[in-house]
Scaffold this motif. Sequence first.
Motif, short mmCIF file in Angstrom:
data_model
loop_
_atom_site.label_atom_id
_atom_site.label_comp_id
_atom_site.label_asym_id
_atom_site.label_seq_id
_atom_site.Cartn_x
_atom_site.Cartn_y
_atom_site.Cartn_z
N ALA A 1 1.27 -4.82 -1.58
CA ALA A 1 2.56 -4.29 -2.01
C ALA A 1 3.40 -4.07 -0.76
O ALA A 1 2.89 -3.57 0.25
CB ALA A 1 2.42 -3.00 -2.80
N ARG A 56 5.98 -4.40 -5.99
CA ARG A 56 5.02 -3.75 -6.87
C ARG A 56 5.25 -4.22 -8.30
O ARG A 56 6.32 -4.73 -8.64
CB ARG A 56 5.17 -2.23 -6.81
CG ARG A 56 4.76 -1.66 -5.49
CD ARG A 56 5.00 -0.15 -5.48
NE ARG A 56 4.76 0.37 -4.16
CZ ARG A 56 3.79 1.23 -3.87
NH1 ARG A 56 2.99 1.67 -4.81
NH2 ARG A 56 3.63 1.66 -2.64
N SER A 80 -5.45 -5.72 -2.94
CA SER A 80 -4.09 -5.79 -3.46
C SER A 80 -3.06 -5.72 -2.35
O SER A 80 -3.35 -5.22 -1.25
CB SER A 80 -3.83 -4.61 -4.41
OG SER A 80 -4.74 -4.60 -5.47
N TRP A 125 -0.07 -2.32 -7.58
CA TRP A 125 0.03 -3.34 -6.55
C TRP A 125 -0.41 -4.69 -7.10
O TRP A 125 -1.09 -4.77 -8.12
CB TRP A 125 -0.84 -2.95 -5.36
CG TRP A 125 -0.33 -1.76 -4.59
CD1 TRP A 125 0.33 -0.67 -5.08
CD2 TRP A 125 -0.47 -1.54 -3.19
NE1 TRP A 125 0.61 0.21 -4.07
CE2 TRP A 125 0.13 -0.30 -2.88
CE3 TRP A 125 -1.04 -2.26 -2.16
CZ2 TRP A 125 0.18 0.22 -1.60
CZ3 TRP A 125 -1.00 -1.74 -0.88
CH2 TRP A 125 -0.38 -0.51 -0.61
#
Length: 124
Positions: free
Chosen positions: A60, A44, A58, A75
């Motif tokens: 993460a 992150r 995104s 993210w």
Amino acid sequence: ELEGLTVEQLIEAHTAKTYVIRCFGAPAASPMMDAPDLPVPVPRLTSPRASVPAGVVSLAGRQAVIAPASSPGGWRVIGRTPLELLRRDAEPLVPYRPGDTLRFHRIGAEEFAARRGEPLERSP
């Protein structure tokens, strides 16, 4: 860089698989999925963004998400869809549910502009 991949390799990895929506996340029924097959979990951000626009894709850890609405985010952004996921005037508000599958495709700026705001439709 974090993965030791080129942009093209990351795009190839992200578009190579079909994603299963595992659950809804925040905000607004964000579809949470397993991440593409990458060498290491994606860290992150150390300082989250105050706002990311709707449609941002995104990563993460080993998860992927699409933001149906503008929101803060920590993210790593890897792309964006022009499609509208959240429809406040529709029932249901989003056209997907856990267990559904999604597939990402690379598009150019012209197609992105032409499809901006087009609603994401649920396949039969």
